[in-house]
Scaffold this motif. Sequence first.
Motif, PDB file in Angstrom:
ATOM      1  N   LEU A 170       0.831  -1.206   0.000  1.00  0.00           N
ATOM      2  CA  LEU A 170       0.000   0.000   0.000  1.00  0.00           C
ATOM      3  C   LEU A 170       0.866   1.256   0.000  1.00  0.00           C
ATOM      4  CD1 LEU A 170      -2.897   1.081   0.153  1.00  0.00           C
ATOM      5  CD2 LEU A 170      -2.704   1.036   2.633  1.00  0.00           C
ATOM      6  N   PHE A 171       1.917   1.258   0.833  1.00  0.00           N
ATOM      7  CA  PHE A 171       2.827   2.418   0.879  1.00  0.00           C
ATOM      8  C   PHE A 171       3.526   2.615  -0.476  1.00  0.00           C
ATOM      9  CE2 PHE A 171       3.427   1.936   5.722  1.00  0.00           C
ATOM     10  CZ  PHE A 171       2.294   2.712   5.931  1.00  0.00           C
ATOM     11  N   LEU A 172       3.990   1.503  -1.073  1.00  0.00           N
ATOM     12  CA  LEU A 172       4.693   1.601  -2.344  1.00  0.00           C
ATOM     13  C   LEU A 172       3.773   2.128  -3.448  1.00  0.00           C
ATOM     14  CD1 LEU A 172       7.241   1.100  -4.005  1.00  0.00           C
ATOM     15  CD2 LEU A 172       6.455  -1.256  -4.372  1.00  0.00           C
ATOM     16  N   ILE A 173       2.571   1.598  -3.503  1.00  0.00           N
ATOM     17  CA  ILE A 173       1.617   2.050  -4.522  1.00  0.00           C
ATOM     18  C   ILE A 173       1.272   3.514  -4.302  1.00  0.00           C
ATOM     19  CG2 ILE A 173      -0.696   1.713  -5.459  1.00  0.00           C
ATOM     20  CD1 ILE A 173      -0.421  -1.257  -4.631  1.00  0.00           C
ATOM     21  N   GLY A 174       1.068   3.887  -3.029  1.00  0.00           N
ATOM     22  CA  GLY A 174       0.760   5.276  -2.739  1.00  0.00           C
ATOM     23  C   GLY A 174       1.886   6.222  -3.128  1.00  0.00           C
ATOM     24  N   SER A 175       3.130   5.802  -2.890  1.00  0.00           N
ATOM     25  CA  SER A 175       4.266   6.655  -3.270  1.00  0.00           C
ATOM     26  C   SER A 175       4.360   6.804  -4.781  1.00  0.00           C
ATOM     27  CB  SER A 175       5.568   6.065  -2.720  1.00  0.00           C
ATOM     28  OG  SER A 175       5.864   4.818  -3.341  1.00  0.00           O
ATOM     29  N   LEU A 176       4.031   5.731  -5.508  1.00  0.00           N
ATOM     30  CA  LEU A 176       4.048   5.829  -6.964  1.00  0.00           C
ATOM     31  C   LEU A 176       2.957   6.775  -7.462  1.00  0.00           C
ATOM     32  CD1 LEU A 176       4.694   2.096  -7.969  1.00  0.00           C
ATOM     33  CD2 LEU A 176       6.303   4.012  -8.074  1.00  0.00           C
ATOM     34  N   PHE A 177       1.805   6.739  -6.826  1.00  0.00           N
ATOM     35  CA  PHE A 177       0.741   7.683  -7.204  1.00  0.00           C
ATOM     36  C   PHE A 177       1.155   9.116  -6.886  1.00  0.00           C
ATOM     37  CE2 PHE A 177      -2.463   4.170  -7.308  1.00  0.00           C
ATOM     38  CZ  PHE A 177      -2.981   4.467  -8.554  1.00  0.00           C
ATOM     39  N   MET A 178       1.847   9.305  -5.766  1.00  0.00           N
ATOM     40  CA  MET A 178       2.325  10.647  -5.448  1.00  0.00           C
ATOM     41  C   MET A 178       3.367  11.109  -6.465  1.00  0.00           C
ATOM     42  SD  MET A 178       2.530  10.854  -1.274  1.00  0.00           S
ATOM     43  CE  MET A 178       3.336   9.287  -1.018  1.00  0.00           C
ATOM     44  N   LEU A 179       4.235  10.189  -6.889  1.00  0.00           N
ATOM     45  CA  LEU A 179       5.218  10.532  -7.919  1.00  0.00           C
ATOM     46  C   LEU A 179       4.516  10.894  -9.218  1.00  0.00           C
ATOM     47  CD1 LEU A 179       8.121  10.717  -8.944  1.00  0.00           C
ATOM     48  CD2 LEU A 179       8.041   8.243  -9.400  1.00  0.00           C
ATOM     49  N   SER A 180       3.485  10.136  -9.572  1.00  0.00           N
ATOM     50  CA  SER A 180       2.716  10.442 -10.778  1.00  0.00           C
ATOM     51  C   SER A 180       2.095  11.832 -10.696  1.00  0.00           C
ATOM     52  CB  SER A 180       1.619   9.386 -10.976  1.00  0.00           C
ATOM     53  OG  SER A 180       0.720   9.772 -11.987  1.00  0.00           O
ATOM     54  N   SER A 181       1.487  12.134  -9.575  1.00  0.00           N
ATOM     55  CA  SER A 181       0.861  13.443  -9.406  1.00  0.00           C
ATOM     56  C   SER A 181       1.904  14.565  -9.435  1.00  0.00           C
ATOM     57  CB  SER A 181       0.086  13.476  -8.091  1.00  0.00           C
ATOM     58  OG  SER A 181      -0.505  14.718  -7.874  1.00  0.00           O
ATOM     59  N   LEU A 182       3.063  14.314  -8.832  1.00  0.00           N
ATOM     60  CA  LEU A 182       4.116  15.330  -8.806  1.00  0.00           C
ATOM     61  C   LEU A 182       4.653  15.597 -10.211  1.00  0.00           C
ATOM     62  CD1 LEU A 182       5.919  17.144  -7.058  1.00  0.00           C
ATOM     63  CD2 LEU A 182       7.519  15.225  -6.839  1.00  0.00           C
ATOM     64  N   LEU A 183       4.834  14.538 -11.006  1.00  0.00           N
ATOM     65  CA  LEU A 183       5.313  14.714 -12.375  1.00  0.00           C
ATOM     66  C   LEU A 183       4.328  15.534 -13.210  1.00  0.00           C
ATOM     67  CD1 LEU A 183       6.775  11.165 -13.173  1.00  0.00           C
ATOM     68  CD2 LEU A 183       8.052  13.270 -12.771  1.00  0.00           C
ATOM     69  N   VAL A 184       3.036  15.240 -13.038  1.00  0.00           N
ATOM     70  CA  VAL A 184       2.020  15.998 -13.778  1.00  0.00           C
ATOM     71  C   VAL A 184       2.049  17.463 -13.365  1.00  0.00           C
ATOM     72  CG1 VAL A 184      -0.463  16.276 -14.146  1.00  0.00           C
ATOM     73  CG2 VAL A 184       0.543  13.985 -14.147  1.00  0.00           C
ATOM     74  N   GLU A 185       2.176  17.709 -12.050  1.00  0.00           N
ATOM     75  CA  GLU A 185       2.181  19.084 -11.543  1.00  0.00           C
ATOM     76  C   GLU A 185       3.412  19.844 -12.035  1.00  0.00           C
ATOM     77  OE1 GLU A 185       0.263  22.094  -9.527  1.00  0.00           O
ATOM     78  OE2 GLU A 185      -0.423  20.021  -9.714  1.00  0.00           O
TER      79      GLU A 185
END
Length: 604
Positions: free
Chosen positions: A305-320
């Motif tokens: 769950l932590f790993l998946i969440g960090s990847l989603f945060m990375l995805s959101s950060l890249l888009v931003e």
Amino acid sequence: MKKERNFLRSLGLGLALLAGFVIYAYGFQVTQVDLEETQSPRRQEQLFRILRALARPHIFEYEQETRAAVTFVMLPCPTNGYVPPEQDMSGPYAVITPACTDPQGEVTIEGFNLYPNTSGGILLVPAQDVELQFGAFTTDADGHFLITATLPKRERAEPFEVQVITRQDVGAPRLTKSALDTWDKIVETVFLALLATTLGTLLSIPLSFFAARNLMKNIKSSLTSISLSLILIPIGLALGTALARWAESLSGILTDNVLLTSVGIFIAPTLSILGARWALPQEELTRPSLQLRIARIAVLVFSALFLIGSLFMLSSLLVEIGNSLIAPMGGFGFISTFISDLGEILGMVIVLSTALAGAGVLSSVASQLGLFISERTSQGLNKVLNLVLATIAGVVLFGLMGAGAEWLYLIDDPIKTLYWPAGIGGFLGLLLAIWNSPKWPLPIGLTIYYIARTIFNALRSIEALIMVVVFVVWVGIGPFAGVLALSLHTIASLAKLYSEQVESIMAGPLEAIQATGANRLQTIIYAVVPQIVPPYISYTMYRWDINVRMSTIIGFGGGGGIGFLLLQNINLLNYRAASVQMIAIAIVVSIMDYISSVMREKVV
């Protein structure tokens, strides 16, 4: 006896030649070979016109200065005659004799003081109609010409303006618009092929192992394990998707703050790695208790769950980051857009990967559980379990197939798309369980092999030019549709080539690794991969070469690239511009062939 054999051999050869003659004769009829049509003067004139246009590609042009003379002619000739306006003879001028005549009458046109040694045209310019060229000429060294021409048919009794025009090139040559457009599209074509090759390669490498017979033929499993896997795989897909969505919603709490997102991206993976190391120790000194096993499973779930969440945060950060840098980077804004696109792609890949991971985990659990049941239960009890599990698995499998048919064909009849398929699947599963011996493993590997090969063959049989039509409807006309169409065809083609290379590897290293007790993944990594890296690189380079050539054609279906521009010019009969595109295609294909051959020589 020997003479009889020679006679039969000669007779067979004669019959084979006769059959070949008949086959080719029928082939000429089917393909409508008509040699008389090639001798038609009209066909030859059209062919020569196109060839001459193709031989004069419109690559360079000049600034042009125009020198023109204007005079008048009366159509038809009035009863009292017609005297044209006087002309200034100090500059270019033209004389028409006679100055009035009937429509479609012949006149003599003489021009003076035009550009020397230059070709030109003669235009009839009515007051309202479109101008019409009815003559052409070439001036001599003094800028003079004399020709006889036939006037067009015009019925209005009025003077018509006649323009005698010559043009002369001045200054240095420059690239034409056709050449500039060709450059833009040929660059687009090369990168279209590059993206399609990259995407196709990344997906075809793992899929190729499923189509390698030597790797799949020894994979066998009990009916119990197969049935449990078929039942749990859909559940694993659903749980993996739900887990990804849950992690995405939790990570969304932090994505509003760039600082918290950046911190979370580094902290969450660290916690995941530490948790996974604790939950999956390299060796066990004692048998773990039930409470410890439950704790480890819980830690693994939270680590994931932590790993998946960090990847989603990375995805959101890249888009931003990508969106915020588009304006400041100006002409390099495409880099910012690429960063944003990578973030969006990562977000989509996370959901798909998590769903597949969930299916893989539950499938592995089902396989181990099925093996445990088969080994620890009696043959009679295992037979009963197989009857139940195989029936449920058949219901699930065929029910999902029926749901897919319902979505695809919009039948809207649950009896036909759900109940009947589920019933048939359950009945077939029951028959398989009755026929199969409880302890007899089934060749599940060969089944997957034949399914994979069938899918790859079906996809390879459909040309990318056909596939691009579907993708144009999905993503619109342009190179993106071409990338998707070429990627799909690349996956099927490379997966076949890769799998055949895997089938031709030496068996010695494979058997040696398996003898050490290595699992299937370790066998592939240490025994298969070292033997296939050089040919895989060679096939990939060769496929890029093929994709460059194919990308010049998929533009005919709206897939972007230079093919779209080539088709447009051919439809407009602009063969000089089409010749520019043909030359560009030939140059790029030749360069790509040279580069790929050099790289294969150095790498492979």
